[in-house]
Design a protein around this motif. Structure first.
Motif, PDB file in Angstrom:
ATOM      1  N   GLU A 196       0.830  -1.199   0.000  1.00 54.92           N
ATOM      2  CA  GLU A 196       0.000   0.000   0.000  1.00 54.92           C
ATOM      3  C   GLU A 196       0.871   1.259   0.000  1.00 54.92           C
ATOM      4  O   GLU A 196       0.566   2.245  -0.683  1.00 54.92           O
ATOM      5  N   LEU A 197       1.951   1.234   0.757  1.00 54.76           N
ATOM      6  CA  LEU A 197       2.867   2.375   0.765  1.00 54.76           C
ATOM      7  C   LEU A 197       3.571   2.529  -0.576  1.00 54.76           C
ATOM      8  O   LEU A 197       3.792   3.643  -1.056  1.00 54.76           O
ATOM      9  N   LEU A 198       3.923   1.399  -1.195  1.00 51.67           N
ATOM     10  CA  LEU A 198       4.573   1.463  -2.499  1.00 51.67           C
ATOM     11  C   LEU A 198       3.630   2.017  -3.568  1.00 51.67           C
ATOM     12  O   LEU A 198       4.071   2.684  -4.511  1.00 51.67           O
ATOM     13  N   VAL A 199       2.332   1.736  -3.418  1.00 50.11           N
ATOM     14  CA  VAL A 199       1.352   2.283  -4.355  1.00 50.11           C
ATOM     15  C   VAL A 199       1.436   3.810  -4.380  1.00 50.11           C
ATOM     16  O   VAL A 199       1.383   4.443  -5.441  1.00 50.11           O
ATOM     17  N   ALA A 200       1.588   4.396  -3.193  1.00 49.75           N
ATOM     18  CA  ALA A 200       1.567   5.853  -3.078  1.00 49.75           C
ATOM     19  C   ALA A 200       2.866   6.509  -3.528  1.00 49.75           C
ATOM     20  O   ALA A 200       2.854   7.655  -3.990  1.00 49.75           O
ATOM     21  N   TYR A 201       3.981   5.782  -3.403  1.00 48.70           N
ATOM     22  CA  TYR A 201       5.263   6.451  -3.603  1.00 48.70           C
ATOM     23  C   TYR A 201       6.111   5.900  -4.754  1.00 48.70           C
ATOM     24  O   TYR A 201       7.088   6.543  -5.142  1.00 48.70           O
ATOM     25  N   VAL A 202       5.781   4.716  -5.282  1.00 48.97           N
ATOM     26  CA  VAL A 202       6.622   4.107  -6.323  1.00 48.97           C
ATOM     27  C   VAL A 202       5.756   3.784  -7.538  1.00 48.97           C
ATOM     28  O   VAL A 202       4.954   2.858  -7.503  1.00 48.97           O
ATOM     29  N   PRO A 203       5.913   4.544  -8.637  1.00 53.43           N
ATOM     30  CA  PRO A 203       5.136   4.229  -9.849  1.00 53.43           C
ATOM     31  C   PRO A 203       5.740   3.038 -10.588  1.00 53.43           C
ATOM     32  O   PRO A 203       6.943   2.757 -10.415  1.00 53.43           O
ATOM     33  N   PRO A 204       4.928   2.328 -11.395  1.00 60.59           N
ATOM     34  CA  PRO A 204       3.485   2.519 -11.561  1.00 60.59           C
ATOM     35  C   PRO A 204       2.715   1.872 -10.411  1.00 60.59           C
ATOM     36  O   PRO A 204       3.170   0.875  -9.829  1.00 60.59           O
ATOM     37  N   PRO A 205       1.532   2.379 -10.077  1.00 59.71           N
ATOM     38  CA  PRO A 205       0.822   1.888  -8.885  1.00 59.71           C
ATOM     39  C   PRO A 205       0.107   0.549  -9.055  1.00 59.71           C
ATOM     40  O   PRO A 205      -0.098  -0.165  -8.077  1.00 59.71           O
TER      41      PRO A 205
END
Length: 250
Positions: free
Chosen positions: A52-61
């Motif tokens: 969930e944190l990677l969704v917000a900060y690491v593209p692509p989501p």
């Protein structure tokens, strides 16, 4: 870090603690396999907070969002297997695996649908509700008699219904127009707060079931002579006291 991001971190740490607790209990429990499945359940489900944190900060989501969904759902399916091992029920692992794959495929399909609609929210939350409902039904079907076993059934059922309620909350509170907007939404705070409560409640109830079994086994072992298999003095006195308590004074 947002408030929801902080709660994600807290939920991750709580899940890891429960994972360690179940591994420790598995060393003494006769239901060692069930305890290890529960440990795996919390370990795998906790990965969803990382994704969930990677969704917000690491593209692509999108890949991270699918992995977040799959890890949470996978942990719940492991919980169902653990419930089966705990109560000695037959479990079709191939059937569960097929259902898991179908739910992940559903999440992949609905990812690009417009967010914020009840249809999208229900399609997203229903797999979680169904999976926990399977665990609740399995525990109920075991016809366990103790209060703790019945409380576990109720708690699993309530948690299942909670995911359906989350679909309506997502529409009312707003979960963001995209997956990357989720952490900044009011719904994220509500969702992660309730998630923390339910993680602790389910984890403690499962631990309670296993610990009570360990205590009961230790009590039996303390009253039985290991060589002859007969009651020792303590076991004899406990049985006599129980019998005499039901007799009339004369």
């Amino acid at each position: 870090m947002s408030g929801a991001g902080f709660l994600l971190t807290v939920n991750f740490l709580i899940a890891q603690c429960f994972c360690l607790f179940f591994l420790a209990v598995s060393a003494r429990s006769r239901n060692r396999a069930a305890a290890r499945w529960f440990a795996g359940c919390f370990a795998v489900a906790s990965l969803s907070t990382v994704f969930e944190l990677l969704v917000a900060y690491v593209p692509p989501p999108k890949p991270w969002a699918i992995l977040a969904f799959a890890s949470m759902l996978g942990g719940m399916f492991m919980l169902r297997v653990g419930i089966g091992r705990l109560y000695g029920l037959k479990t079709s692992r191939w059937g569960l695996a097929a259902l898991f794959a179908a739910f992940v495929a559903l999440d992949y399909v609905i990812y690009d649908l417009p967010r914020g609609t009840l249809q999208h929210a229900l399609l997203y939350q229903t797999p979680f509700a169904v999976t926990l409902g399977l665990s609740a039904f399995a525990a109920f079907r075991a016809r366990a008699k103790s209060f703790v076993d019945r409380a576990l059934v109720v708690l699993l059922a309530v948690t299942s219904v909670h995911f359906v309620a989350k679909a309506f909350a997502a529409v009312l509170a707003g979960s963001g127009e995209t997956a990357r907007d989720y952490l900044a939404s009011q719904f994220a705070l509500l969702s992660q707060s309730m998630g923390a409560v339910l993680i602790v409640a389910v984890g403690l109830m499962l631990l309670c079931v296993l610990v009570l079994e360990i205590v009961a086994d230790e009590k039996v072992n303390a009253e039985i002579d290991p060589l002859s298999g007969l009651l020792n003095r303590r076991g004899f006195d406990n049985r006599v006291d129980a019998l005499m308590a039901g007799q009339r004074p004369h």
